[in-house]
Enzyme design. Structure first.
Site, mmCIF file in Angstrom:
data_model
loop_
_atom_site.group_PDB
_atom_site.id
_atom_site.type_symbol
_atom_site.label_atom_id
_atom_site.label_comp_id
_atom_site.label_asym_id
_atom_site.label_seq_id
_atom_site.Cartn_x
_atom_site.Cartn_y
_atom_site.Cartn_z
ATOM 1 C CG HIS A 60 -2.008 1.008 1.118
ATOM 2 N ND1 HIS A 60 -1.779 2.343 1.369
ATOM 3 C CD2 HIS A 60 -3.307 0.905 0.748
ATOM 4 C CE1 HIS A 60 -2.907 3.012 1.175
ATOM 5 N NE2 HIS A 60 -3.850 2.155 0.790
ATOM 6 C CB SER A 86 -11.357 9.651 -3.451
ATOM 7 O OG SER A 86 -10.358 10.268 -2.655
HETATM 8 P P1 13P Z 1 -9.700 6.336 0.328
HETATM 9 O O1 13P Z 1 -10.840 5.581 -0.262
HETATM 10 O O2 13P Z 1 -9.952 6.851 1.712
HETATM 11 O O3 13P Z 1 -9.195 7.384 -0.614
HETATM 12 O O4 13P Z 1 -8.488 5.290 0.503
HETATM 13 C C1 13P Z 1 -8.131 4.487 -0.570
HETATM 14 C C2 13P Z 1 -7.153 3.478 -0.100
HETATM 15 O O5 13P Z 1 -6.031 3.791 0.220
HETATM 16 C C3 13P Z 1 -7.607 2.080 -0.019
HETATM 17 O O6 13P Z 1 -6.534 1.225 0.204
#
Ligand code: 13P
Length: 254
Positions: free
Chosen positions: A94, A211
């Site tokens: 990640h 997002s």
């Molecule tokens: P958001 O949906 O809060 O932007 O995060 C995405 C994410 O990093 C999922 O691993």
């Protein structure tokens, strides 16, 4: 046809009572069988979440796993422990770990090898920063990250991954990639996979993260190359996460 995967990354959010309440809401929902759904709680909430979701189709995975086997590695959580606990999936690479914990492609490759050897299904996260996109380097960066992993794992390992394209600039910013932007990168990734794996590459899922919410999910899922979503913030709200899964189910009927 590839099944869509809707995955919720809870990141480092919530205390035990919150994890239990969230898992309870998910456990009582009616999920469409043609969509795969998974959640990724913090390590310390895995057991409780697994217990709560035992009779539910919602799978549970970990947000990371160690490159090491069992042994003197204080603070590490091994892939074998996660598999033994009942985790199916694991997120590896990640962008928050790449940036904040300085994980590089070599470490990520070693973590993937270990996870695969223990029978976990890794979701490899890749993506470019805003600066790299502004320099028109998104393709080079994303395929570069994949190339390093391919060199480490070989075709057999590569063919067992799910890829999550998560542009760093879209994570937690409320500014999702447009469906066209995301679909274009997924198309590059698909072509790259086909060149390395041939036809079996068509079975690999490439999901989008950054997002994703109840408002943009339908348009993202309508794209030919988008096989699901890795949802951060919106996955902490059970109603919204459920709605995102409904959009994934509806996209199959179109
Ligand atoms: P958001 O949906 O809060 O932007 O995060 C995405 C994410 O990093 C999922 O691993």
């Amino acid at each position: 046809m590839r099944r869509k995967l809707v995955a919720g990354n809870w990141k480092a959010n919530g205390l035990m009572a919150d994890a239990r309440a969230l898992a309870q809401s998910l456990a009582s929902a009616l999920w469409h069988d043609e969509v795969d759904v998974a959640v990724f709680p913090p390590f310390v909430h895995l057991s409780a979440t697994l217990d709560t979701l035992r009779a539910s189709p919602v799978a549970v995975g970990a947000q990371d796993s160690s490159e090491f086997p069992a042994g003197a590695y204080t603070g590490e959580v091994t892939a074998e422990m996660l598999a033994d606990l009942g985790c199916g999936f694991v997120l590896i690479g990640h962008s928050e770990r790449r940036t904040l914990l300085r994980e590089d492609d070599r470490l990520i490759g070693r973590k993937l090898s270990k996870a695969l050897a223990c029978g976990l299904k890794p979701i490899l996260c890749v993506g470019e920063t805003a600066e790299e996109r502004d320099q028109s380097r998104a393709e080079e960066v994303v395929l570069g990250q994949l190339n390093s992993i391919w060199k480490h794992l070989g075709a057999d390992g590569l063919s067992r991954l799910t890829i999550a394209y998560e542009p760093v600039w879209a994570i937690g910013t409320g500014r999702s990639a447009s469906p066209q932007e995301a679909d274009e990168v997924h198309h590059w990734i698909r072509n790259w996979l086909v060149q390395r794996l041939g036809l079996p590459a068509r079975n690999l899922r490439i999901i989008y993260g950054g997002s994703v919410n109840r408002t943009n999910a339908a348009q993202l899922f309508a794209c030919k190359n988008i096989d699901g979503a890795l949802v951060g913030g919106a996955s902490l709200k059970p109603d919204e996460f459920y709605e995102i899964h409904l959009h994934a189910a509806a996209s199959r009927l179109r």
